[in-house]
Design an enzyme around this catalytic site. Structure first.
Site, mmCIF file in Angstrom:
data_model
loop_
_atom_site.group_PDB
_atom_site.id
_atom_site.type_symbol
_atom_site.label_atom_id
_atom_site.label_comp_id
_atom_site.label_asym_id
_atom_site.label_seq_id
_atom_site.Cartn_x
_atom_site.Cartn_y
_atom_site.Cartn_z
ATOM 1 N N ALA A 138 48.508 28.853 19.349
ATOM 2 C CA ALA A 138 48.201 29.921 20.293
ATOM 3 C C ALA A 138 49.092 29.806 21.520
ATOM 4 C CB ALA A 138 46.736 29.848 20.701
ATOM 5 N N GLU A 186 59.217 23.006 26.380
ATOM 6 C CA GLU A 186 59.436 21.846 27.225
ATOM 7 C C GLU A 186 58.121 21.486 27.912
ATOM 8 O OE1 GLU A 186 61.978 20.640 31.188
ATOM 9 O OE2 GLU A 186 62.782 22.184 29.853
ATOM 10 N N PRO A 245 34.396 37.229 29.974
ATOM 11 C CA PRO A 245 34.460 38.494 30.700
ATOM 12 C C PRO A 245 33.799 38.495 32.072
ATOM 13 C CG PRO A 245 32.950 38.680 28.844
ATOM 14 C CD PRO A 245 33.619 37.345 28.731
ATOM 15 N N GLU A 247 35.241 37.970 42.065
ATOM 16 C CA GLU A 247 36.375 37.056 41.963
ATOM 17 C C GLU A 247 36.913 37.196 40.559
ATOM 18 O OE1 GLU A 247 34.581 33.309 42.834
ATOM 19 O OE2 GLU A 247 34.447 33.725 44.978
#
Length: 181
Positions: free
Chosen positions: A75, A137, A113, A37
C-alpha cells in the site's frame, strides 16, 4: 432531518509532506456553530495480489505511530498525475517486486471519517511476474507470502490489525469463492 454541515472558515494548523491539518468553523444543520479538526490526506491505495497458488503478497514493516512491526498488504499514498490503479501497480512493484494483471476494484475505504478525509482505494489482482522489491528510500520491509485462507484466519483471529488489509483480504476471499478473480 438534514445532516449537512457548512464550512464557514478554515484555519491551517500544519502543512507537511504527507498531510495537512486544519481547524474549521462549521454551521450545523440546526444553525448552531461548531469546530472541526481535520487531517487532510491525498489518499492511498492497497493491493491484494494473489499468485497462482492463491498466496497473498504481504509486507511487514515498522510503523512508527504504533511503535511496532505491522503485517500489511502492499500500500501507499496516491501520487498526483496517476490513477488509483496506476498507483497500486507502482506500489505493488516497489514493495514486492511483483507485476499484477486483471486488476479488480474492491472499492474505497474511509479509514477514520471522524477526523480525516483520507480515502483508500482497494484492488485485487493476479501476480504474473515476480522480481525483487525496490522500496522507496528510507522504506524497509520484508515481503511474505501467506495463503489466502490462512490470511482470512489471521484476520478473524485479530492477528492482522491493519484495517485496509483486513477489508481487502476478506473481500478478495469472497471474490475468489464466487470465482470472480
Amino acid at each position: 432531518m438534514e445532516l449537512t454541515e457548512k464550512t464557514i472558515g478554515t484555519n491551517k494548523i500544519f502543512d507537511g509532506k504527507i498531510l495537512r491539518v486544519t481547524h474549521d468553523d462549521v454551521e450545523l444543520s440546526d444553525g448552531t456553530k461548531a469546530k472541526r479538526e481535520v487531517v487532510r490526506h491525498p489518499g492511498g491505495v492497497c493491493v491484494a495480489a494473489l499468485d497462482a497458488e492463491n498466496n497473498l503478497l504481504f509486507v511487514r514493516q515498522f510503523r512508527y505511530p504504533y511503535g511496532e512491526t505491522v503485517l500489511e498488504l502492499p500500500a501507499g499514498k496516491l501520487e498526483k498525475g496517476m490513477t488509483p490503479c496506476e498507483n497500486g501497480k507502482r506500489e505493488l512493484m516497489e514493495e514486492t517486486g511483483a507485476v499484477g494483471s486483471s486488476y479488480i476494484s474492491l472499492g474505497q475505504v474511509y479509514p477514520s471519517p471522524g477526523y480525516t478525509d483520507e480515502i483508500i482505494h482497494l484492488y485485487a489482482c493476479r501476480v504474473v511476474e515476480q522480481g525483487e522489491s525496490r522500496p522507496d528510500e528510507g522504506e524497509f520491509l520484508n515481503v511474505e507470502k501467506i495463503p489466502l485462507e490462512k490470511a482470512v484466519e489471521m484476520v478473524l483471529n485479530n492477528m492482522i490489525p491493519d484495517a485496509k488489509t483486513q477489508i481487502a483480504v476478506l473481500k478478495t476471499a469472497m471474490l475468489l469463492r464466487s470465482e470472480k478473480i
